[in-house]
Design an enzyme around this catalytic site. Sequence first.
Site, mmCIF file in Angstrom:
data_model
loop_
_atom_site.group_PDB
_atom_site.id
_atom_site.type_symbol
_atom_site.label_atom_id
_atom_site.label_comp_id
_atom_site.label_asym_id
_atom_site.label_seq_id
_atom_site.Cartn_x
_atom_site.Cartn_y
_atom_site.Cartn_z
ATOM 1 N N THR A 98 5.667 -3.965 4.651
ATOM 2 C CA THR A 98 5.401 -3.695 6.071
ATOM 3 C C THR A 98 6.228 -2.539 6.586
ATOM 4 O OG1 THR A 98 4.811 -5.994 6.517
ATOM 5 C CG2 THR A 98 5.527 -4.693 8.399
ATOM 6 N N SER B 148 4.785 -7.134 -1.174
ATOM 7 C CA SER B 148 5.645 -7.957 -2.019
ATOM 8 C C SER B 148 4.974 -9.244 -2.486
ATOM 9 C CB SER B 148 6.956 -8.281 -1.295
ATOM 10 O OG SER B 148 6.745 -9.104 -0.171
ATOM 11 N N THR C 90 8.422 -8.265 3.188
ATOM 12 C CA THR C 90 9.198 -9.453 3.552
ATOM 13 C C THR C 90 8.693 -10.739 2.900
ATOM 14 O OG1 THR C 90 7.868 -9.781 5.558
ATOM 15 C CG2 THR C 90 9.908 -8.487 5.774
ATOM 16 N N ASP C 91 7.472 -10.749 2.365
ATOM 17 C CA ASP C 91 6.916 -11.997 1.837
ATOM 18 C C ASP C 91 7.770 -12.606 0.735
ATOM 19 O OD1 ASP C 91 4.841 -11.801 3.583
ATOM 20 O OD2 ASP C 91 3.264 -11.561 2.086
#
Length: 331
Positions: free
Chosen positions: A15, A62, A95-96
């Site tokens: 992101t 990710s 961020t995942d």
Amino acid sequence: MKEKAHIVVIGTGGTIAGRGASSVNTSAYACSVLSIDEVLSGIPEVAAVSRVSAEQLMQIGSENFTTEHLLQLGKRIDTLLRRDDVDGIVVTHGTDTIDETAYFLHLTLKSPKPVVVVGSMRPPSSLSADGPLNLYNAILVASSPASHAKGTLVVSNDEIHSARDVVKTSTFKLESFRSPYGPLGYIVEGNPRYYRVPARRHTTETQWSVDEIYQLPEVGIVYAHAGIDAAVIEATAQSGIRGLIYAATGNGNVAGHVVGALLRARRRGVQIVRASRTGSGIVTRNGAQPDDEYDWLVVDDQVPQKARLLLMLSLSDGQHSTELQDVFYRY
């Protein structure tokens, strides 16, 4: 005048490198669009605090990270950390799975130099984008002598977290990243301030080194729920995995009708680890289940996705059950 720290920023997408159709798109946007050079161009302020060089190692969301990606990233960072002219590393990341990547680096990089993993909850194109300040703060943290020997760090929303503890807790909130014991410190007006240090082994104190790892055994996770079908466990256990993290309810509680499936998996050589789906707390050995009798393991306080990484690394050493249990208490 003291020479500025040289920080290498490695771009992997996410992101923080995304773009929305309009400035009000904070959750719907294209991921991994901007190069790391484009991302850095939006924060010229970093030149005042560090000498920054950048490289684009990969460009993916990710959620697409595999063990091969982890090894590729870890080995590249390891090579850079060995250079005398590199003082620290910053990795921009989706961020995942940022908590998983950071924990893998925390366990396998043999250097006291700071490694900081950073992402954002909003793309740079959005109003109140968090990525630019997050990245600026990450570079500050990586440049600070106070960050040495603390393992891999995750910086988000003015907070500095240990890679061991931090997890993503929201799909969209800026304060998504939380640690059960709180952050290690904060960034206040451009100054990293630490208030605690990691207590468990990491980096130079671990038994693994990424430059010696070329393949990792597969470990699966099964998420418990009311009425879970034992066939889910049977199918997962027979998929070629070496270990299974059972994200059980409460204190690692296992429904009676699936105990048999887990026992059969263990007899086939699959290591069984009781975890909890609650997100925090300690799973007590021989508490909810007779772990000694069943030859099962417990995670101590680790969340399932990080327990998986720890078990993968441990199984790569060919350790026995008693040694594996000690690993969960040491790391």
